[in-house]
Scaffold this active site. Structure first.
Site, short mmCIF file in Angstrom:
data_model
loop_
_atom_site.label_atom_id
_atom_site.label_comp_id
_atom_site.label_asym_id
_atom_site.label_seq_id
_atom_site.Cartn_x
_atom_site.Cartn_y
_atom_site.Cartn_z
N SER A 136 0.70 -1.10 0.00
CA SER A 136 0.05 -0.03 -0.02
C SER A 136 0.75 1.33 0.03
CB SER A 136 -0.62 -0.22 1.26
OG SER A 136 -1.59 1.08 1.37
N TYR A 149 -2.57 -0.04 10.33
CA TYR A 149 -2.60 -0.71 8.89
C TYR A 149 -1.15 -0.30 8.40
CZ TYR A 149 -3.68 -1.58 4.07
OH TYR A 149 -3.87 -2.05 2.97
#
Length: 295
Positions: A136, A149
């Site tokens: 990501s 995250y």
């Protein structure tokens, strides 16, 4: 790589994993489209896929699922696409240690386990194969309220770098990271149970209560609204195909405009400038209007 090649993809019940499985199967790959729930595996099988059950939080399913794949292929595998993960938002100082342990189990420890097992397969078959990790932009740049995250994705980026360096003497084994930006998947909806379990009981006592109640929770629980520059999963699949077939793939690829932009800005800007851009980018700071995390 092309027809008759084999790939194991995790997290295929929806979103990025499902789109990748469909596209690669159409291209002639033998796709093992794994899911973490038995009902999803059965649905994939009814659609013509081989679908081993792999739940990153349960090591026995990782061992059993990979064995199922290798039994079907005669012990070989050409590629692994690690994709299954989830997110949960919250201010860093509010995040319980238990939440971190739980999200790392799914988003990092399970990936490490499966990846290392597959590398052994690659070595045994003559030192060739590719591991593509669905990372990501949040593994490169941190945004407020996304610490948990981001930590798992920063760890994954370090993992990819370490493997790439350690496998330099095995040029047939490639490690590639896809730094994905806003993609329309179910990740927001699937984060709700984790937020309800860990974070929601803490909101009332948090110094960030106003932000949770006015901005964060309405977005989390409210109707879906498309993010700026958000793309569909096929954008990731397009880059995945390139990473699988390119003779000399890059160590990492940015997917979506925000990923390209913020990876560039991190290289060229002072840290304090990037901090303010991150706050401005998600609406937490406006010139002349102040800082929006607190009342």
């Amino acid at each position: 790589m092309g027809a008759h090649r084999t790939i194991l993809i995790t997290g295929c019940s929806s979103g990025i994993g499902l789109d990748a499985a469909q596209a690669l199967k159409e291209d002639g790959w033998r796709v093992f489209a794994s899911c973490r729930k038995e009902e999803d595996c059965q649905r994939m099988k009814s659609e013509g896929y081989e679908s081993p059950l792999i739940d990153y939080t349960k090591p026995e399913t990782i061992e059993r699922g990979l064995k199922e794949v290798l039994d079907a292929t005669g012990g070989t595998l050409d590629a692994l696409f690690n994709n299954g993960a989830y997110g949960v938002g919250g201010a860093a100082e509010d995040v319980p240690v238990g939440l971190l342990r739980e999200i790392f189990e799914c988003n990092f420890f399970g990936w490490h386990d499966l990846t290392c097992r597959v590398i052994k397969v690659f070595r045994n078959q003559g030192n060739h194969g590719r591991i593509i990790q669905c990372s990501s932009i949040l593994g490169n740049v941190v945004f407020p309220m996304r610490m948990a995250y981001s930590c798992t994705k920063f760890a994954l980026e370090a993992h990819c770098d370490a493997l790439r360096l350690e496998l330099k003497d095995q040029p047939g084994i490639k490690i590639v990271s896809l730094n994905v930006g806003p993609i329309r998947t179910m990740i927001r909806e699937k984060s709700v149970p984790h937020f309800d379990k860990w974070m929601k009981p803490l909101v009332e006592q948090s110094v960030f209560r106003s932000f949770y109640e006015k901005k964060f929770m309405p977005r989390l629980y409210g109707p879906y609204k498309k993010d700026p520059f958000e793309l569909e999963p096929e954008a990731v699949t397009k880059t995945l195909k390139h990473a699988l077939t390119c003779e000399r793939p890059k160590p990492r690829y940015a997917v979506t405009v925000p990923s390209h932009l913020f990876m560039f800005l991190k290289r060229v800007l002072p840290g304090w400038v990037l901090d303010w851009i991150c706050l401005w980018g998600i609406g937490l700071w406006r010139p002349g209007k102040g800082f929006g995390l607190h009342p």
